[in-house]
Design a protein around this motif. Structure first.
Motif, PDB file in Angstrom:
ATOM      1  N   GLY A 233      -8.495   6.033   1.512  1.00 14.41           N
ATOM      2  CA  GLY A 233      -7.286   5.643   1.219  1.00 14.41           C
ATOM      3  C   GLY A 233      -6.983   4.251   1.300  1.00 14.41           C
TER       4      GLY A 233
ATOM      5  N   LEU B  20      -1.478   6.793   4.828  1.00 16.49           N
ATOM      6  CA  LEU B  20      -2.364   7.735   4.417  1.00 16.49           C
ATOM      7  C   LEU B  20      -1.634   9.263   4.010  1.00 16.49           C
ATOM      8  CD1 LEU B  20      -5.102   7.485   7.092  1.00 16.49           C
ATOM      9  CD2 LEU B  20      -4.793   6.465   4.816  1.00 16.49           C
TER      10      LEU B  20
ATOM     11  N   HIS C 279      -5.829  12.179   2.471  1.00 13.18           N
ATOM     12  CA  HIS C 279      -6.819  11.216   3.462  1.00 13.18           C
ATOM     13  C   HIS C 279      -6.935  11.787   4.676  1.00 13.18           C
ATOM     14  CE1 HIS C 279      -4.622   8.398   0.219  1.00 13.18           C
ATOM     15  NE2 HIS C 279      -5.969   8.603  -0.065  1.00 13.18           N
TER      16      HIS C 279
END
Length: 328
Positions: A69, A267, A271
């Protein structure tokens, strides 16, 4: 020295006087001694290409497959580190300032950089990690810290020009101590007889995390993908935020000592799932998508109503995975 002379003498004698095809117990014993001796000397890390060799391909692969990410950070770090390590005559040290919320990979990416420069990775004698709260806990001892700090940096760079220094929780470092780092980051040929131009400094901070998260949330609310977020959308405000919060003194920014302010985005659940899968693999477990989804679902997300971003990133997935495993 006596042992070295003895070894050399035995080596010469056996090489000259013992036939090549003749097995001799003494020669076999010396051969074993030679192998052990070689291992002892080979195991001592030294500041040369045997122990320090940058793997650009390895770093690129690690950033693509292990850091989740962080498209901005991956691109900027690869370009900065590759350019710096490929230059035998840099004009100044490489100074990277990593910013973002907890658990987004700032410390982890420092590890990836170390692993692709030093044979021993984070265990290398030439990689040095500071935690502001742990190493500088007493405000009344700043002057002592400054003196010791400067001597310590000088001593390590004198020992190896390609040293790497990682400063964690930089926003909590006392300003006077931050000032003591400045000379080592500037465009000096040598400072006190020591060149710092090949040294890598990485500063890690949660400073700017709220701003980065809000910017990412704005993109999400507008229906724009996180991949559309560019460095130019974040870096100017990051440097301003760092300055306004006392993280850096203006001279550090005004004199361009920081090569890049690198944002780490908050995130999302997908992720976190990747983080859990990677953690299972690292523990020798068979990656289980259902378990990873359950662990990710159990984390706290913000804002509460939309649950877009993991509040602690991937920081707590290890503990959550343990408890999830116990429940299975």
């Amino acid at each position: 020295m006596k042992a070295v002379r003895m070894y050399l003498l035995l080596h010469i004698v056996l090489t000259v006087f013992v036939p090549v095809n003749t097995f001799d117990p003494l020669k076999a014993t010396v051969g074993i001694f030679k192998n052990v001796w070689q291992r002892v000397f080979d195991s001592k890390e030294s500041c040369d290409s045997k122990w320090i060799s940058f793997n650009a391909t390895g770093l690129q692969a690690d950033l693509e497959t292990k850091l989740f990410g962080q498209h901005i950070a991956s691109r900027v770090i690869l370009k900065a580190v590759t350019g710096f390590m490929s230059n035998d005559y840099p004009q100044k040290p490489l100074v990277l300032s990593l910013h973002g919320p907890c658990g987004t990979g700032k410390n982890f990416v420092s590890q990836l950089i170390a692993e692709n420069i030093y044979k021993e990775g984070m265990d290398s004698d030439f990689v040095h990690v500071f935690n502001s709260l742990f190493h500088f806990p007493h405000k009344g001892q700043i002057e002592t810290y400054k003196s010791q700090f400067q001597q310590w940096i000088k001593g390590n760079v004198s020992n190896c020009a390609r040293s790497m220094f990682i400063f964690d929780q930089m926003e909590k470092m006392p300003p006077d101590l931050t000032d003591s780092i400045k000379p080592y980051l500037d465009y000096h040929n040598k400072l006190g007889g020591v060149s710092y131009r090949k040294t890598l400094f990485i500063f890690i901070s949660n400073n700017g995390g709220d701003f980065i998260t809000q910017k990412a949330l704005d993109f999400w609310k507008e229906g724009r993908g996180r991949e559309e977020i560019k460095l130019r959308d974040l870096e100017p405000s990051l440097s301003d935020s760092a300055l306004n919060n006392g993280f850096w003194h203006s001279t550090l920014i005004d004199r361009n000592m920081i090569d890049a302010f690198i944002p780490f985005l908050p995130l999302e659940k997908e992720h976190v799932v990747h983080c859990v899968m990677a953690e299972m693999k690292a523990r020798g477990m068979w990656p289980d998508q259902k378990v990873a989804d359950k662990v990710a679902e159990d984390l706290i997300y913000i804002p509460k109503s939309e649950r877009v971003f993991s509040k602690m990133g991937c920081m707590t997935v290890g503990g959550k995975l343990y408890f999830q495993k116990e429940e299975l």
